[in-house]
Write a protein that holds these residues in place. Sequence first.
Motif, PDB file in Angstrom:
ATOM      1  N   ALA A  28       0.814  -1.040  -0.056  1.00  0.00           N
ATOM      2  CA  ALA A  28      -0.080  -0.143  -0.067  1.00  0.00           C
ATOM      3  C   ALA A  28       1.087   1.324  -0.048  1.00  0.00           C
ATOM      4  N   ASP A  29       1.874   1.411   0.825  1.00  0.00           N
ATOM      5  CA  ASP A  29       2.990   2.192   0.680  1.00  0.00           C
ATOM      6  C   ASP A  29       3.972   2.120  -0.256  1.00  0.00           C
ATOM      7  N   PRO A  30       4.297   2.897  -1.048  1.00  0.00           N
ATOM      8  CA  PRO A  30       5.053   2.636  -2.105  1.00  0.00           C
ATOM      9  C   PRO A  30       6.600   2.879  -1.899  1.00  0.00           C
ATOM     10  N   ASP A  31       6.948   3.306  -0.602  1.00  0.00           N
ATOM     11  CA  ASP A  31       8.130   3.208  -0.089  1.00  0.00           C
ATOM     12  C   ASP A  31       8.724   2.284   0.607  1.00  0.00           C
ATOM     13  N   SER A  32       7.475   1.267   0.752  1.00  0.00           N
ATOM     14  CA  SER A  32       7.757   0.003   1.454  1.00  0.00           C
ATOM     15  C   SER A  32       9.070  -0.866   0.787  1.00  0.00           C
ATOM     16  N   GLN A  33       9.625  -1.854   1.552  1.00  0.00           N
ATOM     17  CA  GLN A  33      10.628  -2.483   1.119  1.00  0.00           C
ATOM     18  C   GLN A  33      10.216  -4.104   1.524  1.00  0.00           C
ATOM     19  N   LEU A  34      10.654  -4.929   0.707  1.00  0.00           N
ATOM     20  CA  LEU A  34      10.665  -6.393   0.956  1.00  0.00           C
ATOM     21  C   LEU A  34      12.055  -6.973   0.833  1.00  0.00           C
ATOM     22  N   LEU A  35      12.634  -7.163   2.183  1.00  0.00           N
ATOM     23  CA  LEU A  35      14.042  -7.807   2.380  1.00  0.00           C
ATOM     24  C   LEU A  35      14.969  -6.931   1.609  1.00  0.00           C
ATOM     25  N   GLY A  36      14.888  -5.615   2.031  1.00  0.00           N
ATOM     26  CA  GLY A  36      15.755  -4.559   1.450  1.00  0.00           C
ATOM     27  C   GLY A  36      15.737  -3.984   0.157  1.00  0.00           C
ATOM     28  N   VAL A  37      14.360  -4.464  -0.627  1.00  0.00           N
ATOM     29  CA  VAL A  37      14.113  -3.999  -1.916  1.00  0.00           C
ATOM     30  C   VAL A  37      12.818  -3.180  -2.028  1.00  0.00           C
ATOM     31  N   ASN A  38      13.188  -1.985  -2.520  1.00  0.00           N
ATOM     32  CA  ASN A  38      11.677  -1.380  -2.772  1.00  0.00           C
ATOM     33  C   ASN A  38      11.024  -1.756  -3.929  1.00  0.00           C
ATOM     34  N   THR A  39       9.958  -2.372  -3.673  1.00  0.00           N
ATOM     35  CA  THR A  39       9.169  -3.167  -4.752  1.00  0.00           C
ATOM     36  C   THR A  39       8.681  -2.316  -5.936  1.00  0.00           C
ATOM     37  N   ALA A  40       8.242  -1.157  -5.360  1.00  0.00           N
ATOM     38  CA  ALA A  40       7.423  -0.357  -6.438  1.00  0.00           C
ATOM     39  C   ALA A  40       8.647   0.109  -7.473  1.00  0.00           C
ATOM     40  N   ASN A  41       9.708   0.416  -6.784  1.00  0.00           N
ATOM     41  CA  ASN A  41      10.836   1.000  -7.739  1.00  0.00           C
ATOM     42  C   ASN A  41      11.437   0.017  -8.551  1.00  0.00           C
ATOM     43  N   SER A  42      11.649  -1.252  -7.944  1.00  0.00           N
ATOM     44  CA  SER A  42      12.224  -2.445  -8.861  1.00  0.00           C
ATOM     45  C   SER A  42      11.070  -2.798 -10.067  1.00  0.00           C
ATOM     46  N   PHE A  43       9.936  -2.812  -9.617  1.00  0.00           N
ATOM     47  CA  PHE A  43       8.774  -3.314 -10.769  1.00  0.00           C
ATOM     48  C   PHE A  43       8.828  -2.123 -11.853  1.00  0.00           C
ATOM     49  N   ASN A  44       9.039  -0.878 -11.436  1.00  0.00           N
ATOM     50  CA  ASN A  44       9.148   0.247 -12.556  1.00  0.00           C
ATOM     51  C   ASN A  44      10.437   0.073 -13.208  1.00  0.00           C
ATOM     52  N   ALA A  45      11.245  -0.252 -12.781  1.00  0.00           N
ATOM     53  CA  ALA A  45      12.869  -0.331 -13.336  1.00  0.00           C
ATOM     54  C   ALA A  45      12.545  -1.525 -14.416  1.00  0.00           C
ATOM     55  N   VAL A  46      11.901  -2.762 -13.954  1.00  0.00           N
ATOM     56  CA  VAL A  46      11.744  -3.838 -15.051  1.00  0.00           C
ATOM     57  C   VAL A  46      11.161  -3.327 -16.295  1.00  0.00           C
ATOM     58  N   MET A  47      10.071  -2.513 -16.081  1.00  0.00           N
ATOM     59  CA  MET A  47       9.320  -1.966 -16.964  1.00  0.00           C
ATOM     60  C   MET A  47      10.136  -1.200 -17.745  1.00  0.00           C
ATOM     61  N   ASP A  48      10.824  -0.269 -17.290  1.00  0.00           N
ATOM     62  CA  ASP A  48      11.744   0.914 -18.036  1.00  0.00           C
ATOM     63  C   ASP A  48      12.686   0.013 -18.654  1.00  0.00           C
ATOM     64  N   THR A  49      13.152  -1.114 -18.229  1.00  0.00           N
ATOM     65  CA  THR A  49      14.216  -1.852 -19.173  1.00  0.00           C
ATOM     66  C   THR A  49      13.596  -2.510 -20.092  1.00  0.00           C
ATOM     67  N   PHE A  50      12.370  -3.035 -20.305  1.00  0.00           N
ATOM     68  CA  PHE A  50      11.525  -3.469 -21.392  1.00  0.00           C
ATOM     69  C   PHE A  50      11.525  -2.298 -22.280  1.00  0.00           C
ATOM     70  N   LEU A  51      11.165  -1.025 -21.993  1.00  0.00           N
ATOM     71  CA  LEU A  51      10.956  -0.125 -23.008  1.00  0.00           C
ATOM     72  C   LEU A  51      12.446   0.485 -23.377  1.00  0.00           C
ATOM     73  N   ALA A  52      13.188   0.455 -22.542  1.00  0.00           N
ATOM     74  CA  ALA A  52      14.674   0.840 -23.063  1.00  0.00           C
ATOM     75  C   ALA A  52      15.310  -0.127 -24.095  1.00  0.00           C
ATOM     76  N   ASN A  53      14.958  -1.406 -23.906  1.00  0.00           N
ATOM     77  CA  ASN A  53      15.454  -2.510 -24.724  1.00  0.00           C
ATOM     78  C   ASN A  53      14.727  -2.392 -26.316  1.00  0.00           C
ATOM     79  N   GLY A  54      13.585  -1.684 -26.248  1.00  0.00           N
ATOM     80  CA  GLY A  54      13.091  -1.421 -27.517  1.00  0.00           C
ATOM     81  C   GLY A  54      12.178  -2.561 -28.178  1.00  0.00           C
ATOM     82  N   HIS A  55      11.693  -3.443 -26.828  1.00  0.00           N
ATOM     83  CA  HIS A  55      10.974  -4.661 -26.991  1.00  0.00           C
ATOM     84  C   HIS A  55       9.526  -4.503 -27.268  1.00  0.00           C
ATOM     85  N   HIS A  56       8.914  -4.970 -28.177  1.00  0.00           N
ATOM     86  CA  HIS A  56       7.354  -4.883 -28.377  1.00  0.00           C
ATOM     87  C   HIS A  56       6.610  -6.027 -28.209  1.00  0.00           C
TER      88      HIS A  56
END
Length: 279
Positions: A28-56
């Motif tokens: 619920a809180d986007p600043d929360s972490q799971l075992l040291g990882v901010n899960t909102a940030n990591s999810f957005n980083a995965v999506m940003d990687t998909f976009l940066a890779n130019g994958h359709h």
Amino acid sequence: MQREPKNYSTMKNDSVRLVQMTDPHLFADPDSQLLGVNTANSFNAVMDTFLANGHHADLLLATGDISQDYSPESYHDFTEYVTKLDLPCHYLPGNHDDPRLMSLHMQGAHMFGQQLITIGDWQIIMLDSTLRGKPSGYLNDSQIELIDFAIKKSPHLNVLLCMHHNPVLVGCKWLDQHCMANGSEFLETVSQYPQVKGILWGHVHQTYEQQYQGQHGKIALMATPSTCIQFKPKSSYFALDGVQPGYRLLDLHSDGSIHSQVYRVPGDHFTPDNEASGY
């Protein structure tokens, strides 16, 4: 049981490309972490990687554990986050999810909870392998009946089966306690259908790629890294891996073959708490 498929049109004999993202474990809180990882940030980083890779891709598959805390906010945030991909998103529940809250709060023009998807020469079947209140999984008779119904209705289509839990042991003793309890029976049953070409899941927070020798040929078995923390492969005890979160691309060809590859966030931005003994 909802049995009407969501249909997508493609040019005849075109391959279909899917992107799978799984186990974001949002709070619920986007600043929360799971075992040291901010899960909102990591999810957005995965999506940003998909976009940066130019994958359709044609579709996004989200294979469970959308939430870590069963909160409406986590499902709402997921729905907002994935709009950046501009893709239809099909989802199924994991053991950390509340299916009722998912259906209430994962709403939007791009969000779909249908279990049956037809696209090109393929049928994708989104299965519920969860047992309420338990980390392990089980595929009940209604889900097996859905597979049989869908294949008999469209016997000309190749089939990809998707779920949250692993139907085979992945070699992590602690994690394999929480697999799909009737995985062997499930594989034996679905291998009787020549249409079934692949089985895809999340849950194990690591890459897994093998083939199952079915009655009509080999069936691809695939697990995908989480978009947050990773579990160390082949570990007999709970252990986290330092590799980065990622996603899987799948190309489904009209001849029934599947080409698939995992991509990860570059660098070392997400470092888990390696002293953790569980979660």
